[in-house]
Design a protein around this motif. Structure first.
Motif, mmCIF file in Angstrom:
data_model
loop_
_atom_site.group_PDB
_atom_site.id
_atom_site.type_symbol
_atom_site.label_atom_id
_atom_site.label_comp_id
_atom_site.label_asym_id
_atom_site.label_seq_id
_atom_site.Cartn_x
_atom_site.Cartn_y
_atom_site.Cartn_z
ATOM 1 N N LEU A 1 37.717 34.112 36.155
ATOM 2 C CA LEU A 1 36.671 34.915 36.914
ATOM 3 C C LEU A 1 36.425 34.416 38.097
ATOM 4 C CD1 LEU A 1 34.422 35.888 33.671
ATOM 5 C CD2 LEU A 1 35.668 37.573 35.212
ATOM 6 N N LYS A 2 36.198 33.056 38.191
ATOM 7 C CA LYS A 2 36.027 32.441 39.464
ATOM 8 C C LYS A 2 37.137 32.433 40.499
ATOM 9 C CE LYS A 2 34.990 27.846 41.475
ATOM 10 N NZ LYS A 2 34.409 26.492 41.141
ATOM 11 N N ALA A 3 38.358 32.420 40.088
ATOM 12 C CA ALA A 3 39.537 32.829 40.803
ATOM 13 C C ALA A 3 39.790 34.160 41.234
ATOM 14 C CB ALA A 3 40.898 32.206 40.220
ATOM 15 N N TYR A 4 39.380 35.155 40.117
ATOM 16 C CA TYR A 4 39.320 36.410 40.525
ATOM 17 C C TYR A 4 38.304 36.938 41.709
ATOM 18 C CZ TYR A 4 39.299 41.526 39.769
ATOM 19 O OH TYR A 4 39.492 42.889 40.123
ATOM 20 N N ALA A 5 37.199 36.217 41.386
ATOM 21 C CA ALA A 5 36.056 36.493 42.495
ATOM 22 C C ALA A 5 36.527 36.341 43.898
ATOM 23 C CB ALA A 5 34.702 35.958 41.789
ATOM 24 N N ARG A 6 37.196 34.930 44.022
ATOM 25 C CA ARG A 6 37.737 34.684 45.198
ATOM 26 C C ARG A 6 38.470 35.601 46.015
ATOM 27 N NH1 ARG A 6 38.252 28.240 44.202
ATOM 28 N NH2 ARG A 6 35.988 27.649 44.287
ATOM 29 N N VAL A 7 39.665 36.020 45.080
ATOM 30 C CA VAL A 7 40.377 37.181 45.426
ATOM 31 C C VAL A 7 39.868 38.253 45.990
ATOM 32 C CG1 VAL A 7 42.352 38.467 44.993
ATOM 33 C CG2 VAL A 7 42.545 36.112 44.067
ATOM 34 N N VAL A 8 38.861 38.870 45.233
ATOM 35 C CA VAL A 8 38.182 40.111 45.509
ATOM 36 C C VAL A 8 37.460 39.848 46.950
ATOM 37 C CG1 VAL A 8 36.298 41.283 44.817
ATOM 38 C CG2 VAL A 8 38.102 40.907 43.210
ATOM 39 N N ASP A 9 36.700 38.751 47.128
ATOM 40 C CA ASP A 9 36.086 38.409 48.268
ATOM 41 C C ASP A 9 37.178 38.415 49.400
ATOM 42 O OD1 ASP A 9 33.598 38.374 47.100
ATOM 43 O OD2 ASP A 9 33.534 36.541 47.022
ATOM 44 N N ALA A 10 38.209 37.811 49.290
ATOM 45 C CA ALA A 10 39.296 37.482 50.324
ATOM 46 C C ALA A 10 39.783 38.889 50.690
ATOM 47 C CB ALA A 10 40.234 36.743 49.761
ATOM 48 N N TRP A 11 39.869 39.990 49.834
ATOM 49 C CA TRP A 11 40.519 41.298 50.002
ATOM 50 C C TRP A 11 39.526 42.082 50.695
ATOM 51 C CZ3 TRP A 11 44.171 41.867 45.177
ATOM 52 C CH2 TRP A 11 45.230 41.085 45.197
ATOM 53 N N GLY A 12 38.254 41.692 50.349
ATOM 54 C CA GLY A 12 37.246 42.689 50.602
ATOM 55 C C GLY A 12 37.072 43.771 49.878
ATOM 56 N N LEU A 13 37.203 43.847 48.669
ATOM 57 C CA LEU A 13 37.055 44.969 47.681
ATOM 58 C C LEU A 13 35.723 45.281 47.360
ATOM 59 C CD1 LEU A 13 39.855 44.129 44.678
ATOM 60 C CD2 LEU A 13 40.197 45.248 46.974
ATOM 61 N N SER A 14 35.547 46.409 47.170
ATOM 62 C CA SER A 14 34.160 46.868 46.763
ATOM 63 C C SER A 14 33.780 46.585 45.359
ATOM 64 C CB SER A 14 33.994 48.443 47.057
ATOM 65 O OG SER A 14 34.737 49.293 45.942
ATOM 66 N N LEU A 15 32.415 46.629 45.152
ATOM 67 C CA LEU A 15 32.226 46.526 43.572
ATOM 68 C C LEU A 15 32.892 47.426 42.690
ATOM 69 C CD1 LEU A 15 30.203 44.967 41.797
ATOM 70 C CD2 LEU A 15 28.552 47.004 41.993
ATOM 71 N N LYS A 16 32.991 48.711 43.046
ATOM 72 C CA LYS A 16 33.793 49.639 42.187
ATOM 73 C C LYS A 16 35.444 49.157 42.100
ATOM 74 C CE LYS A 16 34.681 54.670 41.801
ATOM 75 N NZ LYS A 16 34.308 55.752 42.401
ATOM 76 N N GLU A 17 36.033 48.738 43.057
ATOM 77 C CA GLU A 17 37.255 48.521 43.242
ATOM 78 C C GLU A 17 37.457 47.332 42.237
ATOM 79 O OE1 GLU A 17 38.754 50.203 47.466
ATOM 80 O OE2 GLU A 17 37.660 48.108 47.319
ATOM 81 N N ALA A 18 36.772 46.218 42.360
ATOM 82 C CA ALA A 18 37.053 44.920 41.613
ATOM 83 C C ALA A 18 36.749 45.210 40.217
ATOM 84 C CB ALA A 18 35.905 43.997 42.338
ATOM 85 N N ALA A 19 35.568 45.963 39.762
ATOM 86 C CA ALA A 19 35.707 46.148 38.632
ATOM 87 C C ALA A 19 36.537 47.185 37.887
ATOM 88 C CB ALA A 19 34.193 46.902 38.441
ATOM 89 N N GLY A 20 37.016 48.129 38.515
ATOM 90 C CA GLY A 20 38.163 49.019 38.267
ATOM 91 C C GLY A 20 39.455 48.176 37.958
ATOM 92 N N LEU A 21 39.803 47.374 38.946
ATOM 93 C CA LEU A 21 40.667 46.366 38.603
ATOM 94 C C LEU A 21 40.831 45.591 37.567
ATOM 95 C CD1 LEU A 21 43.632 46.124 40.251
ATOM 96 C CD2 LEU A 21 42.330 44.446 41.729
ATOM 97 N N ALA A 22 39.777 45.137 37.336
ATOM 98 C CA ALA A 22 39.453 44.402 36.258
ATOM 99 C C ALA A 22 39.355 45.032 34.816
ATOM 100 C CB ALA A 22 38.404 43.110 36.255
ATOM 101 N N ASP A 23 39.149 46.185 34.890
ATOM 102 C CA ASP A 23 39.000 47.118 33.540
ATOM 103 C C ASP A 23 37.586 46.837 32.931
ATOM 104 O OD1 ASP A 23 39.450 49.370 31.950
ATOM 105 O OD2 ASP A 23 40.266 48.051 30.566
ATOM 106 N N MET A 24 36.525 46.871 34.067
ATOM 107 C CA MET A 24 35.315 46.665 33.706
ATOM 108 C C MET A 24 34.278 47.735 34.176
ATOM 109 S SD MET A 24 34.736 42.369 34.612
ATOM 110 C CE MET A 24 35.859 41.333 33.703
ATOM 111 N N SER A 25 33.030 47.876 33.677
ATOM 112 C CA SER A 25 32.159 48.515 34.370
ATOM 113 C C SER A 25 31.668 47.880 35.704
ATOM 114 C CB SER A 25 30.969 48.708 33.463
ATOM 115 O OG SER A 25 30.257 47.786 33.149
ATOM 116 N N GLU A 26 30.959 48.354 36.435
ATOM 117 C CA GLU A 26 30.291 47.725 37.516
ATOM 118 C C GLU A 26 29.324 46.865 37.254
ATOM 119 O OE1 GLU A 26 29.657 50.533 41.183
ATOM 120 O OE2 GLU A 26 31.228 51.619 40.236
ATOM 121 N N SER A 27 28.366 47.044 36.360
ATOM 122 C CA SER A 27 27.308 46.227 35.889
ATOM 123 C C SER A 27 28.219 45.070 35.066
ATOM 124 C CB SER A 27 26.529 46.881 35.204
ATOM 125 O OG SER A 27 27.222 47.435 33.599
#
Length: 129
Positions: A18-44
């Motif tokens: 999760l820590k590594a994934y969060a860094r990737v998401v930040d580096a790519w500038g993904l939205s909350l919705k995109e990051a959650a969808g890519l990880a197959d999670m709800s936004e919450s």
């Protein structure tokens, strides 16, 4: 003690992924919705999961998704210079796998098979195949 021996517990594996994934998401500038969808999670759930004290479980599918996305990030960083490496995943792409869509949208819509296909596609580019 070797690194593999230090990280044995599922909670530790989840935390590292999760820590590594969060860094990737930040580096790519993904939205909350995109990051959650890519990880197959709800936004919450993603909001909670990116916090260091997250104690929830990740499914095998989610761990594989995170691993593959981290691999995509690594391939992009090795293959392209920084501006393109950081924006490639969120730019429209006319390649046969994407048909003019953004790779992030293709990966979210197609789920794990498409995330793995993007990873394979980049590995082939990097390998010259």
């Amino acid at each position: 003690m070797q690194v593999a021996e230090k990280i044995r517990e599922p909670a530790q594996i989840n935390a590292v992924a999760l820590k590594a994934y969060a860094r990737v998401v930040d580096a790519w500038g993904l939205s909350l919705k995109e990051a959650a969808g890519l990880a197959d999670m709800s936004e919450s759930t993603w909001k909670r999961a990116k916090k260091p004290d997250f104690a929830g479980e990740l499914t095998r599918d989610q761990l594989l998704r995170l691993s593959a996305v981290i691999g995509i990030y690594k391939s992009l960083e090795l293959y392209f210079s920084e501006p393109l490496a950081r924006s490639w995943f969120t730019r429209p792409n006319t390649g046969p796998l994407f048909g003019g869509s953004r790779p992030v949208d293709t990966a979210i819509d197609g789920g794990l098979p498409y995330i793995l296909a993007v990873r394979t596609y980049l590995d082939a580019l990097r390998g010259g195949a």
